[in-house]
Scaffold this motif. Sequence first.
Motif: not given
Length: 415
Positions: A132-148
Amino acid sequence: MKIAILSRWLWQEYSRAGQRWEGTLIDLLLALQQRGHQIFALSQSHDFLGQPLKKICSVPNAPFDLWLVPLKNRHHHWSIIDKLAKPFVSERKAFTDAHWLKQWIQSIPKPDLLWIYGEKSDAIPYFLSKTILRAPLPPACLQINAFPCHVTPQKITFEKRNFFYSVWNQATCLAVNSSLSEKILSTQYRIPQKKMLRYRVNLTHRHLALSATPRTTAASSNTLLYIGGLSPLKAPDLVMEVIERHKASFQNWHLRFRCIMPTTEGLTPFASSVLERAKILESQGLVQIDSRLDPESIAQAIQSASLIIVPSRIETFSRVALEALLNARPVIISSQAGAAEVIEMSQAGLVFSSGSSDALFQAITTWQQQRTTFETRALHASKLVAAEYHPLSCAEIWEEIFTKTTSSISSESKF
């Protein structure tokens, strides 16, 4: 590598440790820093230096570059999901965290990677900032260990499931801690297998110090230990059911259960019911209730136990199981706990069918008949766990994940 990490857990660890720079994530960050990486961190808090936190600020004397933003109430992100999932439109306040993320990223040296370390909806600020904000973000690694809603999927709507797919699929890669996590993400949220990379849950230096001299002889206490919350997911009711149905067997074996669990403050009807059953069993000499949940007390309880039981109906890993192995204690664990694969590999315990009291009792019976064998295996496993789950060893695995994340940006899947 310059690593920017977004995690609300970071400041929580510092606070829970009595304002000491230690904890699972903090020890891991210090290990990465020790290996030559630059760490830039953003976390959340209700207050700072005794005053309510109302704007982004830096933390002096932190061991790495650390900034704080005000923490929303625990249901804030779920209200965002309700607004965004249908039809993906939100009020202005939903974008507050996204604006802070964009502001922070632009104020630090250009990072090579954005690491989002959390669970459930912690990736939402990244999703909003990027899409939405179109921010210039670097490659992202998302760590997830619980799920809704992963236990009762019927409670999560198609729109919300689609929304989480949209959020998580924006990341370059998803780091998961077990094959169970991979299964949940691929089957319930349609995340491609190629996007998931495995990390290892690290122990803390305190865990390692507390277990520096594990027992090398068989436990003499004949104590079976349960450590966990009073929630259906942790399945303490299953433990109570097994004790209630097989009192005579446990009395003949001279076995007693010790249950370390919270006993006060806002208990749910389920928790109150389990606690009442435990108190009845305690009056019969079969159970000891303990509410001391500090690391030292837990380590002492594990070291004085004969067997640790992890009955969770579903849990993407289990730190209790890992701490048990570290302290050379055998483990009986549910098939729906991610750490079951660690127990199977080490052969230092048994895996039972999740939710089955009969299967749990059968596992206890098998352990009782082969105690010496399992204690020997657990002693061997403790040495492997201490080495493989040390913060520095786990930092090496994260380095591999970060390298793959930054090198795969050109082929990143687009939503």
